[in-house]
Scaffold this motif. Sequence first.
Motif, PDB file in Angstrom:
ATOM      1  N   ASP A   1       0.832  -1.207   0.000  1.00 33.25           N
ATOM      2  CA  ASP A   1       0.000   0.000   0.000  1.00 33.25           C
ATOM      3  C   ASP A   1       0.864   1.253   0.000  1.00 33.25           C
ATOM      4  N   TYR A   2       1.880   1.283   0.844  1.00 34.94           N
ATOM      5  CA  TYR A   2       2.780   2.429   0.869  1.00 34.94           C
ATOM      6  C   TYR A   2       3.463   2.625  -0.476  1.00 34.94           C
TER       7      TYR A   2
ATOM      8  N   VAL B   1       2.506   1.663  -3.533  1.00 36.39           N
ATOM      9  CA  VAL B   1       1.584   2.130  -4.573  1.00 36.39           C
ATOM     10  C   VAL B   1       1.351   3.625  -4.441  1.00 36.39           C
ATOM     11  N   ARG B   2       1.121   4.100  -3.219  1.00 32.84           N
ATOM     12  CA  ARG B   2       0.868   5.525  -3.015  1.00 32.84           C
ATOM     13  C   ARG B   2       2.122   6.363  -3.267  1.00 32.84           C
TER      14      ARG B   2
ATOM     15  N   LYS C   1       4.593   5.547  -5.360  1.00 37.39           N
ATOM     16  CA  LYS C   1       4.849   5.547  -6.804  1.00 37.39           C
ATOM     17  C   LYS C   1       3.935   6.509  -7.546  1.00 37.39           C
ATOM     18  N   SER C   2       2.756   6.782  -7.022  1.00 35.63           N
ATOM     19  CA  SER C   2       1.858   7.733  -7.681  1.00 35.63           C
ATOM     20  C   SER C   2       2.436   9.142  -7.647  1.00 35.63           C
ATOM     21  N   GLN C   3       3.293   9.420  -6.677  1.00 32.11           N
ATOM     22  CA  GLN C   3       3.939  10.736  -6.579  1.00 32.11           C
ATOM     23  C   GLN C   3       5.346  10.748  -7.168  1.00 32.11           C
TER      24      GLN C   3
ATOM     25  N   PRO D   1       6.942   8.447  -9.753  1.00 34.45           N
ATOM     26  CA  PRO D   1       6.900   7.320 -10.700  1.00 34.45           C
ATOM     27  C   PRO D   1       8.254   6.916 -11.254  1.00 34.45           C
TER      28      PRO D   1
ATOM     29  N   GLU E   1       2.681  10.787   5.329  1.00 35.98           N
ATOM     30  CA  GLU E   1       1.393  10.228   4.939  1.00 35.98           C
ATOM     31  C   GLU E   1       1.231   8.831   5.533  1.00 35.98           C
TER      32      GLU E   1
END
Length: 293
Positions: A107-108, A110-111, A113-115, A117, A288
């Motif tokens: 989960d960490y 994925v979140r 990598k969204s910021q 990449p 976060e």
Amino acid sequence: MDIDQLRTFCQLALDCNYRVASEHLCITQSALTKKIQRLEAHIGLVLFERGRKGACLTPAGQVLLPEAQRLVDNFSAFQALTYRVAEGITGSLKMGFGISSYTLAPDYIVRFKSQFPHIHIELNDIPSQVQTDLLLRGELQLGFSRLPVSSPPLKGIKLKSDHLVIAVHRSHTIDEDNPWDALEHLDYLRLTPVRGKGLSKQIDKLLIEENQSINPVQEADDIATLLALVSANTGFTIVPVSVGHIANDSVRLIPLSSPSAVWDIGLIWNERLDCAARDRFIQFVVREPHANL
């Protein structure tokens, strides 16, 4: 020869005028002329012919220009890459996770990598003790593992707590306040100790505290297999509550109140090794927190 001389060569070839090129490069015409002269002296070739129309490339200059431009472009790209790496927005990370961070770590990531990449992350299921060894050797940058860390220079921050539960088939009547008597007639299933040394020690400590002496009838190399065996009503097992999501509806999880049933999970790293991408991930985790913490 240096990259600055090649950049000057390319700019003058583009502008065909010493004054204009010097303005684009933010240097004087005299400085530009000296750079070109030093480059020509170094390579033993005349690159420009100076006339009423400005600076024109010689035949040698025309041949060399494309390669010079490629080198300048590559150097500029390298400079940009070094900046991104130094800022921790480009790079690669190797991470380990364990049983208790089965959903936490992905989960960490994925979140994160969204910021970010452009940071490549390799995540592997690695027992806590192995994570410690790899972090100390610099072969792993981050680990989701049990706390506290025992080997300096490792450092960690707490992310959550986990606790042990008894997993048993729902067909059995179990008193949650005193589950051990009802379990006496059931086979004990456990994770192979070598597969999870930290978990094995935690369970052994719990059993001592609960004054329970039970021998395993069957072992498995992974938690999913243990829960599948419980689902088939072949016995009971003791697992972290954090893996309960992979159990089906036929499995009942009974919490244990013993102090030895609880431990902390955190993010750990080797603070003696520099890694901007790692530091960026740590900052992200601190800023976060996980939604379920």
